[in-house]
Enzyme design. Structure first.
Site, short mmCIF file in Angstrom:
data_model
loop_
_atom_site.label_atom_id
_atom_site.label_comp_id
_atom_site.label_asym_id
_atom_site.label_seq_id
_atom_site.Cartn_x
_atom_site.Cartn_y
_atom_site.Cartn_z
NE ARG A 117 71.22 22.43 -62.10
CZ ARG A 117 69.66 22.81 -62.42
NH1 ARG A 117 69.41 23.85 -61.78
NH2 ARG A 117 69.03 21.93 -62.92
CG ASP A 165 79.35 15.02 -62.56
OD1 ASP A 165 79.00 15.67 -63.46
OD2 ASP A 165 79.79 15.56 -61.36
#
Lengths: 127, 274
Positions: free
Chosen positions: B34, B140
């Site tokens: 995040r 990722d």
């Protein structure tokens, strides 16, 4: 848009009603499936029903089956909101005619997401 | 990349004080994934360094952004819906028609986080692309989110987020209190670590690239650099799907915007084919 929130827990009804109102729905409440059918039979137009499974008098699955038997209520969107989370239980609800399924506990976003899928809430694209 | 314990406890404490949300030990991956966009926007991919700077400055706006990043906008399935409709209604039918009897359809899901995007793509195309012909490569930067994505196991709260119930019962199995992506879907997806600023990943050339809600965090020069790297692994005529607030216009003219319904996709000009 008007939603009928069917749950024998007053607290849970209050939570779901709060989410739906924030999304622009008018809301009605019923404490079990029988009360909910009474609301529908009174002729008040309802677009969405949020339905708990385990309730006294008439449970959520029986309510879904009863709604499906009445052609006049074909436009009603049926969304289970329940702690029942077994794969076969979900399949049973879908087979009975439920359109969507939210498993408790849920976040307000989960309700919004599902209503977007159902086309009852405008899709708002995230950045 | 591993978050230092004091970085994690600082963030967990901040979030608890501001939002009452508890980040227990084991949620380090969540903090990293995040905060990565915020760290990138601040010019680093080192989350610990970002948190150290934040602690030193204690700028209210930064602290607020951190809390917001950790408390809202969970990764959901079929995020924004439109890209998936565009994929099934326009992009894939066109690609399949142009390649009768050809090889597999290759899709790159860049910055895939905990895997909801690549699995959503696989579910969307399960009935459209014959089994074995769909190859989704998901990448990722963050190893922890990749481990979760590979495991393909999601909590009740996670499967409630935007996943149609018909997809849940069709493509997931209940394992204890969690839900696990079924084997046929997992077989279509491979995962690998990749930094968008490095050389493009293996597994191409790709027919379609999902690069959503990533470019918004980069400055213009970096956006251009990332798009150049992406186009090196896209087939001429292949498609790029960006986030709703993102575009290639004014950044890289080799992409042509195609409007489909309410959304847009970007097609790599065939002219560029080299």
């Amino acid at each position: 848009m008007r939603a009928l929130v069917i749950d024998d827990s007053r607290t849970m009804r209050r939570i779901i009603v709060g989410v739906l109102r924030s999304l622009g729905f008018d809301t009605l409440e019923a404490g079990d499936g029988r009360e909910a059918l009474d609301v529908l039979e009174s002729g008040i137009p309802v677009d969405l029903a949020c339905i708990d499974w385990n309730m006294p008098v008439m449970n959520g699955l029986e309510f879904v089956l009863a709604v499906r038997e009445n052609r006049a209520w074909r436009g009603l969107t049926l969304m289970m909101v329940t702690t029942e989370s077994e794969h076969n239980q979900i399949v049973r609800a879908l087979a009975a005619g439920a359109h969507e399924y939210v498993i408790k506990p849920f976040t307000p976003d989960a309700i919004r997401d599902k209503l977007q899928l159902l086309g009852l809430v405008e899709l708002e694209e995230s950045a | 990349m591993t978050l230092a314990p004091d970085s994690f406890s600082f963030v967990a404490d901040l979030v608890r004080r501001r939002s009452a949300i508890q980040l227990e030990a084991g949620k380090e991956y969540l903090v990293e994934s995040r905060l990565l966009p915020l760290a990138r926007a601040a010019g680093t991919v080192d989350i610990d360094a970002y948190i150290r700077t934040m602690r030193a400055s204690a700028a209210p706006a930064v602290l607020e952004a951190v809390v917001e990043a950790l408390t809202t906008n969970e990764t959901s399935w079929f995020r924004d819906a439109q890209p998936f409709a565009t994929l099934t209604e326009h992009v894939v039918p066109e690609l399949l028609a142009g390649r009768l009897g050809g090889g597999p359809l290759r899709i790159w899901s860049a910055a895939c986080s905990t895997g909801q995007e690549p699995y959503s793509i696989a579910m969307t195309l399960a009935d459209l692309v014959p089994g074995g012909r769909l190859k989704i490569h998901a990448t990722d930067l963050n190893q922890q989110v990749l481990a979760r994505a590979r495991a393909g196991r999601y909590s009740q709260l996670e499967v409630n987020r935007g996943l149609p119930v018909t997809m849940l019962v069709k493509h997931f199995a209940r394992i204890g209190v969690d839900w696990e992506v079924a084997a046929p879907l997992r077989a279509a997806v491979t995962f690998a670590q990749h930094n968008l600023l490095d050389v493009p990943p293996m597994g191409g050339p790709f027919d379609v690239v999902f690069l959503r809600n990533v470019l918004i965090y980069f400055d213009l020069a970096t956006k251009r650099d990332v798009l150049r790297r992406v186009q090196r692994v896209v087939r001429p005529g292949g498609y790029l799907l960006l986030g709703a607030a993102e575009t290639t216009i004014g950044i890289d003219d080799d992409w042509e915007r195609v409007t489909v319904g309410r959304g847009s996709v970007y097609r790599l000009n065939v002219r560029r084919a080299a």
